[in-house]
Write a protein that holds these residues in place. Structure first.
Motif, PDB file in Angstrom:
ATOM      1  N   GLN A  20     -48.978  15.106  20.704  1.00  0.00           N
ATOM      2  CA  GLN A  20     -49.473  16.076  21.681  1.00  0.00           C
ATOM      3  C   GLN A  20     -50.604  16.911  21.091  1.00  0.00           C
ATOM      4  N   SER A  21     -50.474  17.289  19.827  1.00  0.00           N
ATOM      5  CA  SER A  21     -51.501  18.094  19.175  1.00  0.00           C
ATOM      6  C   SER A  21     -52.817  17.336  19.091  1.00  0.00           C
ATOM      7  N   LEU A  22     -52.746  16.060  18.715  1.00  0.00           N
ATOM      8  CA  LEU A  22     -53.957  15.248  18.622  1.00  0.00           C
ATOM      9  C   LEU A  22     -54.617  15.088  19.991  1.00  0.00           C
ATOM     10  N   TYR A  27     -58.685  16.072  23.959  1.00  0.00           N
ATOM     11  CA  TYR A  27     -58.853  16.016  25.420  1.00  0.00           C
ATOM     12  C   TYR A  27     -58.310  17.247  26.131  1.00  0.00           C
ATOM     13  N   TRP A  28     -58.416  18.407  25.529  1.00  0.00           N
ATOM     14  CA  TRP A  28     -57.775  19.635  26.003  1.00  0.00           C
ATOM     15  C   TRP A  28     -57.754  19.800  27.526  1.00  0.00           C
ATOM     16  N   CYS A  35     -51.332  16.913  33.041  1.00  0.00           N
ATOM     17  CA  CYS A  35     -49.958  17.430  33.045  1.00  0.00           C
ATOM     18  C   CYS A  35     -49.689  18.239  34.307  1.00  0.00           C
ATOM     19  N   GLY A  36     -50.695  18.976  34.768  1.00  0.00           N
ATOM     20  CA  GLY A  36     -50.528  19.732  36.003  1.00  0.00           C
ATOM     21  C   GLY A  36     -50.253  18.829  37.185  1.00  0.00           C
ATOM     22  N   GLU A 413     -72.917  16.421  34.589  1.00  0.00           N
ATOM     23  CA  GLU A 413     -72.631  16.484  33.159  1.00  0.00           C
ATOM     24  C   GLU A 413     -71.155  16.823  32.968  1.00  0.00           C
ATOM     25  N   SER A 414     -70.525  16.121  32.060  1.00  0.00           N
ATOM     26  CA  SER A 414     -69.107  16.358  31.810  1.00  0.00           C
ATOM     27  C   SER A 414     -68.923  17.613  30.968  1.00  0.00           C
ATOM     28  N   GLN A 415     -67.687  18.102  30.949  1.00  0.00           N
ATOM     29  CA  GLN A 415     -67.357  19.292  30.172  1.00  0.00           C
ATOM     30  C   GLN A 415     -67.009  18.889  28.743  1.00  0.00           C
ATOM     31  N   LYS A 416     -67.673  19.498  27.800  1.00  0.00           N
ATOM     32  CA  LYS A 416     -67.468  19.213  26.386  1.00  0.00           C
ATOM     33  C   LYS A 416     -66.891  20.454  25.710  1.00  0.00           C
ATOM     34  N   VAL A 417     -65.856  20.262  24.905  1.00  0.00           N
ATOM     35  CA  VAL A 417     -65.216  21.391  24.241  1.00  0.00           C
ATOM     36  C   VAL A 417     -66.050  21.826  23.036  1.00  0.00           C
ATOM     37  N   LYS A 418     -66.392  23.113  23.003  1.00  0.00           N
ATOM     38  CA  LYS A 418     -67.046  23.725  21.856  1.00  0.00           C
ATOM     39  C   LYS A 418     -66.212  24.922  21.446  1.00  0.00           C
TER      40      LYS A 418
END
Length: 451
Positions: A20-22, A27-28, A35-36, A413-418
């Protein structure tokens, strides 16, 4: 015992915590959204090093968290990973009475009248930056937006005016705030800063501290301190009920907090706004007309709808200091309850056709603090929320008055985690067809506080 009296956790993935952590790190938002869809309005994830997370997307449950006792719902503890960068006294990482008192001291620079005094500077900064933008070739808008929002903070919040120090801050702050998973290791464990891989980060932090302390010292020595309108001057003047003012270290921590919380976040919101507008020609035309007419209401609506459909921060957390009943579950102490901003903003029961970018839905709308909350909520709602909304409106207005954007049929444009924010994957690439002449240089958008 019934599930409302015994300690229970909502359903969630049965995968091992390590897996789950990985998945969460990689893919936060996608994992949380999946999951929602599968588990409903409340579910559990196990993510190291954050522990057990209980996500909430029912406004009634979120209201309970936001209105809950701050001694029970600890947001500062949930933000502990930021302590290495922001400092031990940052308003983001403290809790209880200390947070209440510090927040009270920090409110004056973000009151309506104080923000209104900064509108003209915001417009001037935007106009100067737009003048450097290329015409006729694609470029990433996000870095330009970051330049604008950084300059706004340096001049209106920190109040920097010395040319050499301004140039040094412009050079030092952006790379320092570009927190990567690699630099996060040292922020979580400051002892690593002594080791070779992190020495550059250590030097950047030292340079930033030197510059910020110089500004603090200059402000304290300014004989005209009472006449200054920058946030730092107002913080230097502020004192609590016992007459205690903030120390230099406490002021440094708040300045770094305002830089982190108000720089990339606002720049990202602005980047998403233009990314959305260039993919919706009719809305872009309407927004340009609003900018030219000084129609604050529609520009506000564009900003609000952008922050709904592309929230810069996907969720906010509170760590429980004692067992609490939420969503029919008796959650144990130590659990982090997580109001899901992105989950609520995409709920079709709250926003019909949630995937449609539609600023008109925000015109004249009375927004609930538990159904539209891009700045968090409760006693931890972002101090600079009004400042950020006014800045988005002013900057958008100036850009749209001055620039003729080419529209595009390219994929979104997709959402990228920063770190903890969601940025456009390609930096919000745009093409300018032409620059528009304007009647005056500049014409600030009129001020009215966002609802």
């Amino acid at each position: 015992m019934s599930p409302t009296t015994a300690a229970t956790l909502p359903r969630g993935p049965r995968l091992p915590a390590a897996v789950q952590s990985l998945l969460f790190m990689q893919y936060w938002p996608r994992l949380v959204s999946a999951c929602g869809r599968r588990y409903g309005k409340v579910f559990t994830l196990r993510v190291a090093p954050m522990g057990t997370l209980v996500y909430l997307s029912d406004p009634a449950d979120i209201k309970k968290v936001f209105a809950g006792d701050p001694r029970v719902f600890h947001a500062g503890e949930a933000n502990a990973m930021l302590r290495g960068l922001l400092g031990e006294s940052s308003v983001l990482v403290i809790d209880d009475d200390v947070h209440r008192d510090r927040r009270r001291l920090m409110l004056p620079p973000f009151h309506r009248d104080a923000v209104a005094r900064q509108v003209e500077v915001m417009a001037e900064i935007t106009a100067a930056n737009v003048a450097t933008w290329p015409v006729g070739r694609p470029f990433a808008l996000a870095p330009k937006m970051s330049e604008i929002t950084l300059e706004v903070i340096l001049r209106t919040v920190i109040g920097a005016s010395d040319p050499a120090r301004l140039a040094a801050l412009r050079a030092v702050i952006p790379p320092l705030l570009n927190v990567t998973p690699w630099t996060s290791l040292a922020l979580l464990n400051p002892d690593l800063l002594r080791r070779r891989p992190w020495r550059k980060l250590k030097r950047r932090m030292e340079d930033a501290n030197r510059l910020l302390y110089a500004e603090i010292g200059e402000r304290r020595a300014d004989p005209n301190l009472d006449e200054r309108t920058d946030a730092l001057a107002m913080l230097v003047r502020s004192a609590d009920e016992d007459g205690r003012a903030m120390t230099d270290v406490e002021l440094r921590d708040q300045l770094m907090t305002l830089l982190v919380a108000g720089h990339d976040t606002t720049a990202t919101g602005l980047s998403w706004a233009i990314e959305r507008l260039t993919r919706h020609p009719a809305i872009l035309t309407k927004a340009v007309q609003a900018a030219e007419a000084g129609n604050d209401e529609y520009l506000d609506a564009v900003a609000k709808e952008t922050l709904r459909i592309r929230p810069v921060v996907f969720d906010v957390g509170r760590i429980l200091t004692e067992p609490v009943e939420v969503a029919g579950h008796r959650l144990p102490a130590g659990v982090m309850v997580v109001p899901g901003i992105g989950l609520v903003h995409q709920d079709s029961e709250i926003y019909p056709n949630p995937e449609r970018f539609d600023p008109d839905r925000m015109v004249g709308a009375t927004l609930s603090p538990t159904t539209w909350f891009p700045f968090g909520g409760g006693n931890r709602r972002c101090l600079g929320a009004t400042f950020a909304m006014v800045e988005m409106r002013v900057v958008l207005g100036e850009i749209l008055r001055r620039v003729d954007f080419a529209t595009t049929t390219a994929a979104d444009e997709s959402q990228k985690v920063k770190h903890v924010i969601l940025i456009p994957n390609h930096g919000a690439r745009v093409t300018i067809r032409a620059k528009r002449p304007v009647a005056t240089e500049p014409v600030p958008t009129g001020f009215s506080p966002p609802s």
